[in-house]
Design an enzyme around this catalytic site. Sequence first.
Site, PDB file in Angstrom:
ATOM      1  N   CYS A 140       9.452   1.937   3.489  1.00 58.68           N
ATOM      2  CA  CYS A 140      10.411   0.867   3.779  1.00 58.68           C
ATOM      3  C   CYS A 140      11.824   1.430   3.887  1.00 58.68           C
ATOM      4  O   CYS A 140      12.730   0.760   4.340  1.00 58.68           O
ATOM      5  CB  CYS A 140      10.357  -0.212   2.723  1.00 58.68           C
ATOM      6  SG  CYS A 140      10.952   0.363   1.156  1.00 58.68           S
ATOM      7  N   PHE A 173       0.811  -1.218   0.000  1.00 61.63           N
ATOM      8  CA  PHE A 173       0.000   0.000   0.000  1.00 61.63           C
ATOM      9  C   PHE A 173       0.839   1.262   0.000  1.00 61.63           C
ATOM     10  O   PHE A 173       0.366   2.327  -0.388  1.00 61.63           O
ATOM     11  CB  PHE A 173      -0.957   0.004   1.214  1.00 61.63           C
ATOM     12  CG  PHE A 173      -0.299   0.495   2.485  1.00 61.63           C
ATOM     13  CD1 PHE A 173      -0.224   1.847   2.776  1.00 61.63           C
ATOM     14  CD2 PHE A 173       0.277  -0.402   3.383  1.00 61.63           C
ATOM     15  CE1 PHE A 173       0.393   2.303   3.933  1.00 61.63           C
ATOM     16  CE2 PHE A 173       0.900   0.040   4.536  1.00 61.63           C
ATOM     17  CZ  PHE A 173       0.964   1.400   4.814  1.00 61.63           C
ATOM     18  N   ARG A 226      -5.731  -1.722  -0.404  1.00 61.84           N
ATOM     19  CA  ARG A 226      -6.032  -0.539   0.405  1.00 61.84           C
ATOM     20  C   ARG A 226      -6.030   0.747  -0.422  1.00 61.84           C
ATOM     21  O   ARG A 226      -6.721   1.695  -0.089  1.00 61.84           O
ATOM     22  CB  ARG A 226      -5.036  -0.434   1.561  1.00 61.84           C
ATOM     23  CG  ARG A 226      -5.250  -1.574   2.551  1.00 61.84           C
ATOM     24  CD  ARG A 226      -4.314  -1.459   3.718  1.00 61.84           C
ATOM     25  NE  ARG A 226      -3.463  -2.634   3.802  1.00 61.84           N
ATOM     26  CZ  ARG A 226      -2.460  -2.769   4.648  1.00 61.84           C
ATOM     27  NH1 ARG A 226      -2.172  -1.796   5.476  1.00 61.84           N
ATOM     28  NH2 ARG A 226      -1.753  -3.868   4.662  1.00 61.84           N
TER      29      ARG A 226
HETATM   30  P1  NAD Z   1       1.551  -6.531   2.995  1.00 58.55           P
HETATM   31  O1  NAD Z   1       2.595  -7.593   3.104  1.00 58.55           O
HETATM   32  O2  NAD Z   1       0.419  -6.539   3.948  1.00 58.55           O
HETATM   33  O3  NAD Z   1       0.867  -6.569   1.538  1.00 58.55           O
HETATM   34  C1  NAD Z   1       1.641  -6.610   0.359  1.00 58.55           C
HETATM   35  C2  NAD Z   1       0.851  -7.350  -0.716  1.00 58.55           C
HETATM   36  O4  NAD Z   1       0.615  -8.691  -0.289  1.00 58.55           O
HETATM   37  C3  NAD Z   1      -0.514  -6.725  -0.989  1.00 58.55           C
HETATM   38  O5  NAD Z   1      -0.737  -6.699  -2.382  1.00 58.55           O
HETATM   39  C4  NAD Z   1      -1.482  -7.667  -0.283  1.00 58.55           C
HETATM   40  O6  NAD Z   1      -2.737  -7.755  -0.928  1.00 58.55           O
HETATM   41  C5  NAD Z   1      -0.777  -9.005  -0.344  1.00 58.55           C
HETATM   42  N1  NAD Z   1      -1.094  -9.865   0.803  1.00 58.55           N
HETATM   43  C6  NAD Z   1      -1.521  -9.465   2.029  1.00 58.55           C
HETATM   44  N2  NAD Z   1      -1.700 -10.529   2.834  1.00 58.55           N
HETATM   45  C7  NAD Z   1      -1.369 -11.623   2.113  1.00 58.55           C
HETATM   46  C8  NAD Z   1      -1.325 -13.035   2.404  1.00 58.55           C
HETATM   47  N3  NAD Z   1      -1.650 -13.505   3.605  1.00 58.55           N
HETATM   48  N4  NAD Z   1      -0.938 -13.859   1.428  1.00 58.55           N
HETATM   49  C9  NAD Z   1      -0.586 -13.391   0.216  1.00 58.55           C
HETATM   50  N5  NAD Z   1      -0.601 -12.075  -0.119  1.00 58.55           N
HETATM   51  C10 NAD Z   1      -0.986 -11.208   0.824  1.00 58.55           C
HETATM   52  O7  NAD Z   1       2.330  -5.148   3.024  1.00 58.55           O
HETATM   53  P2  NAD Z   1       1.718  -3.680   3.134  1.00 58.55           P
HETATM   54  O8  NAD Z   1       1.215  -3.471   4.519  1.00 58.55           O
HETATM   55  O9  NAD Z   1       0.828  -3.403   1.999  1.00 58.55           O
HETATM   56  O10 NAD Z   1       3.032  -2.810   2.913  1.00 58.55           O
HETATM   57  C11 NAD Z   1       3.914  -2.463   3.944  1.00 58.55           C
HETATM   58  C12 NAD Z   1       5.085  -3.421   4.013  1.00 58.55           C
HETATM   59  O11 NAD Z   1       5.795  -3.428   2.780  1.00 58.55           O
HETATM   60  C13 NAD Z   1       6.105  -3.010   5.055  1.00 58.55           C
HETATM   61  O12 NAD Z   1       6.564  -4.163   5.700  1.00 58.55           O
HETATM   62  C14 NAD Z   1       7.206  -2.365   4.241  1.00 58.55           C
HETATM   63  O13 NAD Z   1       8.483  -2.371   4.836  1.00 58.55           O
HETATM   64  C15 NAD Z   1       7.181  -3.216   3.035  1.00 58.55           C
HETATM   65  N6  NAD Z   1       7.809  -2.567   1.898  1.00 58.55           N
HETATM   66  C16 NAD Z   1       9.007  -3.028   1.489  1.00 58.55           C
HETATM   67  C17 NAD Z   1       9.650  -2.426   0.429  1.00 58.55           C
HETATM   68  C18 NAD Z   1      10.969  -2.926  -0.050  1.00 58.55           C
HETATM   69  O14 NAD Z   1      11.348  -2.582  -1.148  1.00 58.55           O
HETATM   70  N7  NAD Z   1      11.692  -3.729   0.710  1.00 58.55           N
HETATM   71  C19 NAD Z   1       9.054  -1.335  -0.209  1.00 58.55           C
HETATM   72  C20 NAD Z   1       7.821  -0.883   0.240  1.00 58.55           C
HETATM   73  C21 NAD Z   1       7.203  -1.517   1.306  1.00 58.55           C
END
Ligand code: NAD
Length: 498
Positions: free
Chosen positions: A280, A148, A176
């Site tokens: 992140c 998100f 979201r």
């Molecule tokens: P999230 O892991 O909740 O969701 C990411 C994606 O996974 C979404 O598209 C979601 O629909 C899907 N998803 C959610 N639950 C799932 C499940 N149980 N099984 C399979 N898919 C599922 O992450 P978020 O809250 O949207 O984003 C924030 C997180 O992303 C933080 O941990 C942040 O550090 C990380 N992030 C990392 C980077 C990077 O490059 N390392 C960049 C941006 C964000």
Amino acid sequence: MRIVENFIAGAAAAGGNRQSDIFDPNSGQVQARVALGGAAELQKAVDAAKAAQPAWAATNPQRRARVMFRFKELVEQNMEELAHLLSSEHGKVIADAKGDIQRGLEVIEFCCGIPHVLKGEYTQGAGPGIDVYSMRQPLGIGAGITPFNFPGMIPLWMAGVAIAVGNAFILKPSERDPSVPVRLAELFKEAGLPDGILNVVQGDKEMVDAILDHPDIAAVSFVGSSDIAHYVYQRGVAAGKRVQAMGGAKNHGIVMPDADLDQVVNDLSGAAFGSAGERCMALPVVVPVGEDTANRLREKLIPAIAALRVGVSTDAEAHYGPVVTAQHKARIENYIQMGVDEGAELVVDGRGFTLQGHENGFFVGPTLFDHVKTGMRTYQEEIFGPVLQIVRAKDFEEAVSLPSKHQYGNGVAIFTRNGHAAREFAARVNVGMVGINVPIPVPVAYHTFGGWKRSAFGDTNQHGMEGVKFWTKIKTVTARWPDGSADGGNAFVIPTMG
Ligand code: NAD
């Protein structure tokens, strides 16, 4: 109520029967819903992608690059609308929303030069009458699953490179804030991208699993939290796909005794609290080296935090806006309580923050902890909110070891005037992206983005040449054009060039 659906074969397409709420984080109200799909909706996107991809792969790279150019111009023309839409679902302030889109566009700018980076290698005369050359070919259909917190930048990290090199791409954005990704797909169509090359499917875990299991999807790029990144990596690889899965982070900022503390406090305010800490590459842990540095830093941080303006995301004066959902707000506030219970010193408490006229908005005030210890869960885990933790280090060695030993290894920064210390730190620290007097060291688009340890599973980074490698496979041709005079040699011996 507005329902966000899929974008398949160049047109809006019905999503699944389940729905999830999209909030306006400023008011706390539901502003739209997204239709969550699964295997049936995905199949339509795969069919469209399959039909369109061979002709797109056969389109010369210069023509593909022209689509990227036109797309970049269209996004720039629509920047205000896109930034407001992004901000209305995510809660980040407008200037930050523009930055989110702009960082994605920088990857598109890189993709405008795709003919140059797709050039293979060539060896003339590798043997008698023998030339060897290599070419990078697209994988076919790729998919991206995005978080998100960067609904503009991260879809473009993936879709830009995947498409420019000749793949069809299926994007599953965060449920979201899914509207900007759909708008970007519409703008790609307007830019001349053939229908079916970029499809957007909406959903949650059910759609993610359908993507991971689909036999016609060759590669999956994921960005999100670490447990889910690990799950996506394992399930995708087990299904025979190429997978890169970026996870969470807990980035440290090391402050050496010789650092310019006014500059550090200014940098930290933005890096720890900007976008409500939902980055992140945020800097939620600051590590002053030596008690004197820690005391001086703390003294300067407290008034700087008091001066931060938390406001609605359209407030041009606000430093940051609300967090994304009520659930996320509760999670951050639980972590603040946990920090207190674990024995850290709560210096500034952001809980219970309300904004007049927006009492139901998802706001969290800036929070500062001091005397945070490595054994605490609030240190070990990612909070992803406007919470800054001071972890005091006795010397440089301890400061290097803290981020190096942490489970996450996305980004890290050192603030110093000492070139030798900075150089040592950059070489030794066990983290993927390092900033030297740069608080948020997100690499430019023609370099490459990726963390280490539990911040990334798989070994190819996002964008730059690493992205090109991820979205292509290499073919090497060994060609012989004999002049007719050779005797042919012994065909039963492994050929050598000798
Ligand atoms: P999230 O892991 O909740 O969701 C990411 C994606 O996974 C979404 O598209 C979601 O629909 C899907 N998803 C959610 N639950 C799932 C499940 N149980 N099984 C399979 N898919 C599922 O992450 P978020 O809250 O949207 O984003 C924030 C997180 O992303 C933080 O941990 C942040 O550090 C990380 N992030 C990392 C980077 C990077 O490059 N390392 C960049 C941006 C964000």
